[in-house]
Write a protein that holds these residues in place. Structure first.
Motif, PDB file in Angstrom:
ATOM      1  N   GLU A 241       0.843  -1.196   0.000  1.00 18.45           N
ATOM      2  CA  GLU A 241       0.000   0.000   0.000  1.00 18.45           C
ATOM      3  C   GLU A 241       0.880   1.249   0.000  1.00 18.45           C
ATOM      4  O   GLU A 241       1.834   1.354   0.776  1.00 18.45           O
ATOM      5  N   GLN A 242       0.546   2.204  -0.862  1.00 18.72           N
ATOM      6  CA  GLN A 242       1.355   3.404  -1.028  1.00 18.72           C
ATOM      7  C   GLN A 242       0.652   4.620  -0.441  1.00 18.72           C
ATOM      8  O   GLN A 242      -0.524   4.870  -0.735  1.00 18.72           O
ATOM      9  N   ASP A 243       1.379   5.380   0.368  1.00 17.44           N
ATOM     10  CA  ASP A 243       0.860   6.614   0.953  1.00 17.44           C
ATOM     11  C   ASP A 243       1.159   7.755  -0.008  1.00 17.44           C
ATOM     12  O   ASP A 243       2.159   8.469   0.126  1.00 17.44           O
ATOM     13  N   VAL A 244       0.287   7.934  -0.984  1.00 20.17           N
ATOM     14  CA  VAL A 244       0.530   8.924  -2.033  1.00 20.17           C
ATOM     15  C   VAL A 244       0.416  10.338  -1.476  1.00 20.17           C
ATOM     16  O   VAL A 244       1.228  11.214  -1.789  1.00 20.17           O
ATOM     17  N   ALA A 245      -0.595  10.577  -0.656  1.00 16.75           N
ATOM     18  CA  ALA A 245      -0.737  11.905  -0.063  1.00 16.75           C
ATOM     19  C   ALA A 245       0.486  12.253   0.774  1.00 16.75           C
ATOM     20  O   ALA A 245       0.976  13.386   0.743  1.00 16.75           O
ATOM     21  N   GLY A 246       0.991  11.287   1.528  1.00 17.07           N
ATOM     22  CA  GLY A 246       2.182  11.522   2.330  1.00 17.07           C
ATOM     23  C   GLY A 246       3.395  11.834   1.473  1.00 17.07           C
ATOM     24  O   GLY A 246       4.236  12.674   1.833  1.00 17.07           O
ATOM     25  N   PHE A 247       3.520  11.172   0.343  1.00 19.34           N
ATOM     26  CA  PHE A 247       4.644  11.411  -0.549  1.00 19.34           C
ATOM     27  C   PHE A 247       4.565  12.813  -1.150  1.00 19.34           C
ATOM     28  O   PHE A 247       5.564  13.542  -1.193  1.00 19.34           O
ATOM     29  N   GLU A 248       3.386  13.200  -1.627  1.00 20.20           N
ATOM     30  CA  GLU A 248       3.248  14.534  -2.208  1.00 20.20           C
ATOM     31  C   GLU A 248       3.522  15.611  -1.164  1.00 20.20           C
ATOM     32  O   GLU A 248       4.163  16.633  -1.461  1.00 20.20           O
ATOM     33  N   ALA A 249       3.051  15.403   0.063  1.00 19.67           N
ATOM     34  CA  ALA A 249       3.326  16.365   1.134  1.00 19.67           C
ATOM     35  C   ALA A 249       4.816  16.418   1.444  1.00 19.67           C
ATOM     36  O   ALA A 249       5.370  17.491   1.734  1.00 19.67           O
ATOM     37  N   MET A 250       5.475  15.284   1.393  1.00 21.57           N
ATOM     38  CA  MET A 250       6.915  15.215   1.631  1.00 21.57           C
ATOM     39  C   MET A 250       7.672  16.034   0.584  1.00 21.57           C
ATOM     40  O   MET A 250       8.617  16.777   0.909  1.00 21.57           O
ATOM     41  N   LEU A 251       7.274  15.925  -0.679  1.00 17.06           N
ATOM     42  CA  LEU A 251       7.933  16.687  -1.729  1.00 17.06           C
ATOM     43  C   LEU A 251       7.753  18.189  -1.515  1.00 17.06           C
ATOM     44  O   LEU A 251       8.699  18.970  -1.688  1.00 17.06           O
ATOM     45  N   ARG A 253       7.245  19.720   1.310  1.00 21.05           N
ATOM     46  CA  ARG A 253       8.021  20.113   2.490  1.00 21.05           C
ATOM     47  C   ARG A 253       9.495  20.311   2.148  1.00 21.05           C
ATOM     48  O   ARG A 253      10.094  21.333   2.509  1.00 21.05           O
ATOM     49  N   TYR A 254      10.079  19.352   1.444  1.00 19.77           N
ATOM     50  CA  TYR A 254      11.512  19.446   1.176  1.00 19.77           C
ATOM     51  C   TYR A 254      11.829  20.422   0.046  1.00 19.77           C
ATOM     52  O   TYR A 254      12.942  20.944  -0.027  1.00 19.77           O
ATOM     53  N   ALA A 255      10.860  20.697  -0.822  1.00 17.30           N
ATOM     54  CA  ALA A 255      11.064  21.745  -1.819  1.00 17.30           C
ATOM     55  C   ALA A 255      11.194  23.095  -1.133  1.00 17.30           C
ATOM     56  O   ALA A 255      12.047  23.920  -1.499  1.00 17.30           O
ATOM     57  N   ALA A 256      10.365  23.321  -0.112  1.00 14.87           N
ATOM     58  CA  ALA A 256      10.460  24.567   0.643  1.00 14.87           C
ATOM     59  C   ALA A 256      11.772  24.646   1.419  1.00 14.87           C
ATOM     60  O   ALA A 256      12.373  25.717   1.540  1.00 14.87           O
ATOM     61  N   GLU A 257      12.249  23.533   1.929  1.00 14.16           N
ATOM     62  CA  GLU A 257      13.479  23.504   2.719  1.00 14.16           C
ATOM     63  C   GLU A 257      14.721  23.707   1.870  1.00 14.16           C
ATOM     64  O   GLU A 257      15.671  24.390   2.276  1.00 14.16           O
ATOM     65  N   THR A 258      14.721  23.136   0.675  1.00 17.75           N
ATOM     66  CA  THR A 258      15.928  23.134  -0.149  1.00 17.75           C
ATOM     67  C   THR A 258      15.899  24.116  -1.305  1.00 17.75           C
ATOM     68  O   THR A 258      16.955  24.449  -1.864  1.00 17.75           O
ATOM     69  N   GLY A 259      14.714  24.554  -1.707  1.00 23.68           N
ATOM     70  CA  GLY A 259      14.612  25.384  -2.890  1.00 23.68           C
ATOM     71  C   GLY A 259      14.671  24.586  -4.177  1.00 23.68           C
ATOM     72  O   GLY A 259      14.771  25.148  -5.268  1.00 23.68           O
ATOM     73  N   ASP A 261      12.983  22.081  -6.964  1.00 29.17           N
ATOM     74  CA  ASP A 261      11.665  21.801  -7.526  1.00 29.17           C
ATOM     75  C   ASP A 261      11.161  20.430  -7.071  1.00 29.17           C
ATOM     76  O   ASP A 261      11.936  19.480  -6.947  1.00 29.17           O
ATOM     77  N   THR A 262       9.862  20.325  -6.836  1.00 30.91           N
ATOM     78  CA  THR A 262       9.301  19.067  -6.340  1.00 30.91           C
ATOM     79  C   THR A 262       9.542  17.916  -7.304  1.00 30.91           C
ATOM     80  O   THR A 262       9.785  16.781  -6.883  1.00 30.91           O
ATOM     81  N   GLU A 263       9.477  18.171  -8.604  1.00 31.15           N
ATOM     82  CA  GLU A 263       9.677  17.087  -9.566  1.00 31.15           C
ATOM     83  C   GLU A 263      11.128  16.616  -9.584  1.00 31.15           C
ATOM     84  O   GLU A 263      11.396  15.427  -9.761  1.00 31.15           O
ATOM     85  N   LEU A 264      12.072  17.532  -9.389  1.00 32.05           N
ATOM     86  CA  LEU A 264      13.467  17.120  -9.305  1.00 32.05           C
ATOM     87  C   LEU A 264      13.710  16.329  -8.026  1.00 32.05           C
ATOM     88  O   LEU A 264      14.462  15.345  -8.024  1.00 32.05           O
ATOM     89  N   LEU A 265      13.065  16.712  -6.935  1.00 32.45           N
ATOM     90  CA  LEU A 265      13.175  15.931  -5.707  1.00 32.45           C
ATOM     91  C   LEU A 265      12.613  14.525  -5.906  1.00 32.45           C
ATOM     92  O   LEU A 265      13.224  13.540  -5.474  1.00 32.45           O
ATOM     93  N   ARG A 272      14.824   8.230 -11.359  1.00 32.32           N
ATOM     94  CA  ARG A 272      14.208   8.512 -12.656  1.00 32.32           C
ATOM     95  C   ARG A 272      13.184   9.624 -12.479  1.00 32.32           C
ATOM     96  O   ARG A 272      12.545   9.744 -11.423  1.00 32.32           O
ATOM     97  N   TRP A 273      13.030  10.420 -13.524  1.00 31.71           N
ATOM     98  CA  TRP A 273      11.910  11.361 -13.554  1.00 31.71           C
ATOM     99  C   TRP A 273      10.612  10.559 -13.660  1.00 31.71           C
ATOM    100  O   TRP A 273      10.619   9.384 -14.021  1.00 31.71           O
ATOM    101  N   ARG A 274       9.527  11.203 -13.380  1.00 32.98           N
ATOM    102  CA  ARG A 274       8.263  10.461 -13.391  1.00 32.98           C
ATOM    103  C   ARG A 274       7.890   9.971 -14.793  1.00 32.98           C
ATOM    104  O   ARG A 274       7.103   9.025 -14.918  1.00 32.98           O
ATOM    105  N   ASN A 275       8.470  10.548 -15.835  1.00 37.37           N
ATOM    106  CA  ASN A 275       8.197  10.049 -17.191  1.00 37.37           C
ATOM    107  C   ASN A 275       9.099   8.882 -17.568  1.00 37.37           C
ATOM    108  O   ASN A 275       9.016   8.377 -18.691  1.00 37.37           O
ATOM    109  N   GLY A 276       9.969   8.442 -16.656  1.00 36.61           N
ATOM    110  CA  GLY A 276      10.826   7.293 -16.896  1.00 36.61           C
ATOM    111  C   GLY A 276      12.254   7.624 -17.251  1.00 36.61           C
ATOM    112  O   GLY A 276      13.137   6.757 -17.183  1.00 36.61           O
ATOM    113  N   ASN A 277      12.547   8.852 -17.650  1.00 40.08           N
ATOM    114  CA  ASN A 277      13.912   9.211 -18.011  1.00 40.08           C
ATOM    115  C   ASN A 277      14.844   9.087 -16.813  1.00 40.08           C
ATOM    116  O   ASN A 277      14.555   9.640 -15.741  1.00 40.08           O
TER     117      ASN A 277
END
Length: 499
Positions: A241-251, A253-259, A261-265, A272-277
């Motif tokens: 079971e995957q905690d998707v809401a928790g993962f998105e919230a985590m991204l 949070r750490y985007a704000a901490e590090t500056g 981008d959430t997708e790069l995190l 891999r990027w979410r498109n597989g690259n």
């Protein structure tokens, strides 16, 4: 020493083939009448009485609407007549089973993931005897028809403990948003994959996935009796079971901490990027999806500074894909060729809709979330050396990486300083101790940034250690109850297993 060719008609299909289907149904069964179960197994092998036939590794044209495969637990084999002496020759982890405390501790099934919390009766390993999986190309009607025929055939032989469905998402991603099913080992002697054909890694010996064939160590895995010892395999069935809401919230949070981008995190955590690259080929931006043939065509180590990523400056060393397949990086456990897995998984549950959620990943409609995750098999010839090794040594330890410097020398850093914590997705992460390192160029990790304080994202909801007999092996098991008493217990000296 050369290996024998694989008899594709004797191997269950899911071991060597990705079916590329959209629907799945997994039946968890307990044997109530061994003799009747034997007859049902034989009928499934032959496709008698309108039942969906067990699918082999031989491709069929046109593509079937239904694919079917069967595996058994140690208690299931015993129920059909395999003796304790014979079972003692099987993989030690398989003998223990997934619900055994030692197994659970090894793979991180603790806390909320512990077997006592598993769904569908899977917590009681003694009752789980058979898993029968049915995949449908694209028709729910075909799946329902096959299921109805199977359920009618179960009467008088087996009882259905649980059933779990899976369905591919429209974009063929997992619920965390990543494209999945990309990286699979190329197996010597197996049919070539139609997609993702090119791979920088050398093909893996068939014996890493099939008993009776040469493995990466130059030996063979065998069991007793001999009838089960060629073209069979082991697998670990998981409901994750995957905690998707928790993962998105985590991204967020750490985007704000590090500056960052959430997708790069997100790309850094997976590799891999979410498109597989892969980050190794696309470190700065996601870009358009690369051709399938290029998605796996990379390594992590190179004498060319422009291509080298020994230090994890492009793809973090602790990223999920590097932990589970270090490729040519220096790690404990010899190398990645000795610990590869074939993955046959599919999402379950409704797709996570970001448009219905707040910026921090919270459900604006309320706190409750439907269960969603990933379900399927991790296939290997040694559960202990492959599945359990990956879970315990590479996913949960940060010291599995050996000391290594890149082409620029030690002044740029050393790999051992550029990883921390456990795998973000499959580790046992607690906010008090969890960490993930984003590496920077500098000696002894001096330029690194470490993310801390995140929770576990994936919870195990069920697990089974399974044995996929060959086709001949299934017919042997089907006939055991018809043999004279004691005949199945006699073991010739020549049948003693080799490691």
């Amino acid at each position: 020493m050369s290996d024998a060719a694989i008899d594709l008609d004797d191997v269950q299909g899911t071991i060597l083939r990705g079916y590329r289907v959209n629907l799945a149904r997994h039946f968890v069964l307990t044997i109530t009448d061994p003799a009747a179960t034997g007859k049902l197994i034989a009928a499934l092998v032959h496709g008698d009485n309108g039942l969906p036939a067990i699918t082999t590794a031989r491709r069929k044209v046109p593509k079937p609407a239904i694919f079917t495969n069967m595996c058994l637990t140690a208690t299931g084999l015993a129920a059909l007549g395999i003796s304790a002496r014979q079972l003692a020759s099987f993989d030690p982890a398989f003998q223990r089973g997934a619900t055994d405390p030692a197994s659970a501790a090894t793979v991180g099934d603790v806390g909320p993931s512990a077997p006592q919390h598993w769904i569908g009766g899977l917590h009681d390993g003694a009752r789980v005897h058979i898993l029968l999986s049915v995949w449908a190309t694209d028709s729910s009607d075909a799946l329902e028809d096959a299921s109805a025929r199977l359920r009618a055939a179960f009467v008088g032989s087996m009882t259905e403990l649980y059933v779990q469905d899976g369905a591919e998402l429209p974009d063929r991603s997992v619920h965390f948003g990543y494209r999945h099913g990309i990286a699979q080992p190329a197996i010597i002697g197996a049919p070539p994959r139609k997609r993702y054909a090119r791979d920088a890694q050398a093909p893996v010996p068939a014996g890493e996935f099939l008993l009776g064939h040469l493995n990466a160590a130059g030996g063979t895995y065998r069991v007793l009796p001999a009838e089960l010892s060629t073209n069979s395999s082991y697998a670990v069935f998981r409901i994750l079971e995957q905690d998707v809401a928790g993962f998105e919230a985590m991204l967020v949070r750490y985007a704000a901490e590090t500056g960052i981008d959430t997708e790069l995190l997100a790309a850094n955590m997976l590799g891999r990027w979410r498109n597989g690259n892969p980050l190794t080929l696309a470190p700065a931006a996601q870009g358009t999806p690369l051709p399938d043939a290029q998605l796996n065509n990379f390594n992590f180590v190179s004498a060319d500074p422009a291509k080298d990523d020994t230090l994890g400056l492009k793809c973090p060393i602790g990223a999920h894909i590097r932990r589970n397949n270090p490729r040519d990086a220096a790690v404990i456990g010899t190398d990645s060729a000795h610990h590869r897995l074939v993955r046959r998984s599919m999402p379950y549950g409704p797709q996570y809709d970001l448009s219905r959620h707040g910026a921090a990943g919270q459900d604006v409609a309320g706190p409750g979330q439907p269960a969603r995750g990933l379900i399927g098999y991790f296939i290997n010839a040694s559960i202990r050396n492959q599945f359990e090794f990956l879970c315990s040594e590479w996913n949960r330890r940060s010291d599995f990486v050996k000391a290594a410097t890149g082409p620029e020398g030690p002044g740029a850093g050393n790999a051992v300083y550029n990883i921390s914590g456990e795998d973000v997705f499959l580790g046992v992460n607690d906010p008090a101790t969890s960490s993930f390192t984003l590496a920077g160029k500098g000696p002894k990790g001096s330029a690194n940034h470490t993310l801390r304080g995140f929770s576990r994202l994936v919870t195990t909801r069920g697990g089974v250690y399974c044995f996929f007999p060959s086709i001949k092996g299934l017919l042997f098991l089907a006939a055991l109850q018809d043999q004279p008493a004691g005949q199945s217990q006699r073991v010739a000296a020549s049948e003693m297993p080799a490691s």
